[in-house]
Enzyme design. Sequence first.
Site, PDB file in Angstrom:
ATOM      1  N   CYS A 193      43.656  86.120  36.353  1.00  0.00           N
ATOM      2  CA  CYS A 193      43.010  85.944  35.052  1.00  0.00           C
ATOM      3  C   CYS A 193      43.264  87.139  34.147  1.00  0.00           C
ATOM      4  CB  CYS A 193      41.510  85.715  35.232  1.00  0.00           C
ATOM      5  SG  CYS A 193      40.665  87.012  36.162  1.00  0.00           S
ATOM      6  N   HIS A 211      35.931  88.635  37.243  1.00  0.00           N
ATOM      7  CA  HIS A 211      36.624  87.603  36.464  1.00  0.00           C
ATOM      8  C   HIS A 211      36.721  88.051  35.014  1.00  0.00           C
ATOM      9  CE1 HIS A 211      38.341  83.796  35.631  1.00  0.00           C
ATOM     10  NE2 HIS A 211      37.311  83.292  34.986  1.00  0.00           N
ATOM     11  N   ASN A 250      37.039  80.764  28.994  1.00  0.00           N
ATOM     12  CA  ASN A 250      37.217  80.982  30.426  1.00  0.00           C
ATOM     13  C   ASN A 250      38.600  80.478  30.842  1.00  0.00           C
ATOM     14  OD1 ASN A 250      37.080  81.180  33.172  1.00  0.00           O
ATOM     15  ND2 ASN A 250      35.233  79.948  33.418  1.00  0.00           N
TER      16      ASN A 250
END
EC number: 3.4.22.-
Length: 666
Positions: A73, A238, A263
């Site tokens: 990510c 994250h 996200n």
Amino acid sequence: MRAVRAETRARELFRDAAFPASDSSLFYNLSTPLAQFREDITWRRPQDICATPQLFPDNPWEGQVKQGLLGDCWFLCACAALQKSRHLLDQVFPPGQPGWSDQEYQGFFTCRIWQFGHWEEVTIDDRLPCLAGRLCFSRCQREDVFWLPLLEKAYAKVHGSYEHLWAGQVADALVDLTGSLAERWSLKDIRKASGQQDRPSGGEHRACQQLLRLKDQCLLSCSVLSPRAGARELGEFHAFIISDLQELRSQTGQGILLLRIHNPWGRRCWQGLWREGGEGWNQVEPAKESELLAQLQEGEFWVEEEEFLREFDEVTIGYPVTEAGHLQSLYTEKVLCHTRALPGAWVTGQSAGGCRNNSCFPCNPKFWLRLLEPSEVCVAVLQRPRRRLVGQTRALAGASPAPVNLPGKDYQAVGLHIWKVEKRKISLPRVLSAPPVAGTACHAYDREIHLRCELSPGYYLAVPSTFLKDVPGQFLLRVFSTGKISLSAVRLATKGASPGAALPAGEWETVQLQGSWRAGQTAGGSRNFASYPCNPCLPFSVPEGAGPRYIRITLQQHCRLSDSQLHPIGFHVFQVPADGEKQDACSLLLQEPLLSCVPHCYAQEVSRLCLLSAGNYRIVPSTYLPDTEGTFTVTIATRIDRQSIHSQEMLGQLLQEVSFMAVMKA
């Protein structure tokens, strides 16, 4: 790229032998959850995944990033920065490359990744990892768009495997994709500084206001480092993208700051007050609620300022880059149009002095920085990661998975301090005992640290350091300024006799050998680096005689960077065993040298006078850092001990034979 095209002429489509469609490209040591899919992953080209693949879509949203099984990510958030500025995307993904519908298509694409001061071209084939016929790692919102998975593959190739991309820092990927700088703001530290732990402070509010000002200029990312009670849907370790910030008024007239969060997982994971149907929307007019909710795309949600500061730990901001390639200040919006960069190294026992708590701090590498006008300056120290062991697939033979590598494991805690000086000839102890005019608050385990300051014209001494002494490492010092600057390394004084010192009287035979250091071929660096055996290995011999002979070896470099900058150079001499004539250079150079001319010095030439017995030898000249290019000359002067002869014709005067070789006298 020309070599790739030549290879494709002999085949139907290019296959990248350097990064093959195999486990060696997927895995490093099977230490991540990715290992469970090892038997199921297949490789397919885009035209085998969908009917009409394309690089970029007409609708920008269809090209937005979406995360797959790989825990990258941090890299995908940085990729979003490229979509904010077309010139950045063109820099990384050069336009005009043949696509799948073009006759010139040959199965490969080329990306550019910024690595340690240079843009490197990375060519890959377009075979991509898949599960059940679909992309299993990154993909775009529209799955027939392939710029993102191709760039991800190029980045994985640079790192050695896809598994190497599991976990990392958004800031590092931003630098690799833009060549700029990135800042990390710890929201927890801002709150600590304000002394308010239970509710957002003035400092945090100012930080959010600055994000509001910067939203259209640069990439904004936020991260969760640990989950909170009641908000576990955000995950742990994250990273998210801050897509937008909106300042509005409630129905009672109070100011509200909302942040739109994207996200990379591609799903709305937020259940806070401002979720769709949440209580927070009762504070604004229904029309405003409808307007803002209509802006949400897949994977996006709104968060109010107080929730954001409570639930997220860190914000990463990339410096804007102009179309001319210059950085723009986050604080003044001024263009930092003057840039300089120099490599350096901390060498154990020589220039790895540690932090200012250590008495050997003055041994650290030092740099002269000169400003010609009042300037806003950013100075950064970028570490070169320590290379992982060669043979990355050793763990693929069935060994149990190793622990997941944690971020920061490859980097040392690094700091930077700057002192103002009146002139370049200084008393170093006196200067370093005074407070610096600028410095990092602490040594940090980050790949790159930097500081920003306003400096007046004059000379400055910059000293990058590791926290612990005798810790080796390489770095790149980068300086960005609004005004004109110059940057040079402080030269090390050469110890011992000067290179041009007179030879003892007598007759000397001289031999000159020419050579060069070429990046990736013969520029192996010093013995601290595994690439050392790549350096030129020059043979010479000492003839039989009555005993050992005086030999003077001089290394002269012809790779001057400027009038004030030279490469640090040195050499080692290895003796070839009597039975080792057929011994390869690599194994010979792994032994201890017979004699050395080190530490490497910033000098035009370095030399060593020594006594050597008859035999065969090898001289290995080197720069300190690998991949430092230049040419050199090695001069070997051997003393010839000749007996005097008597000549009756000369009435008993002594004559010496005059050699056809050069005569060197004191």
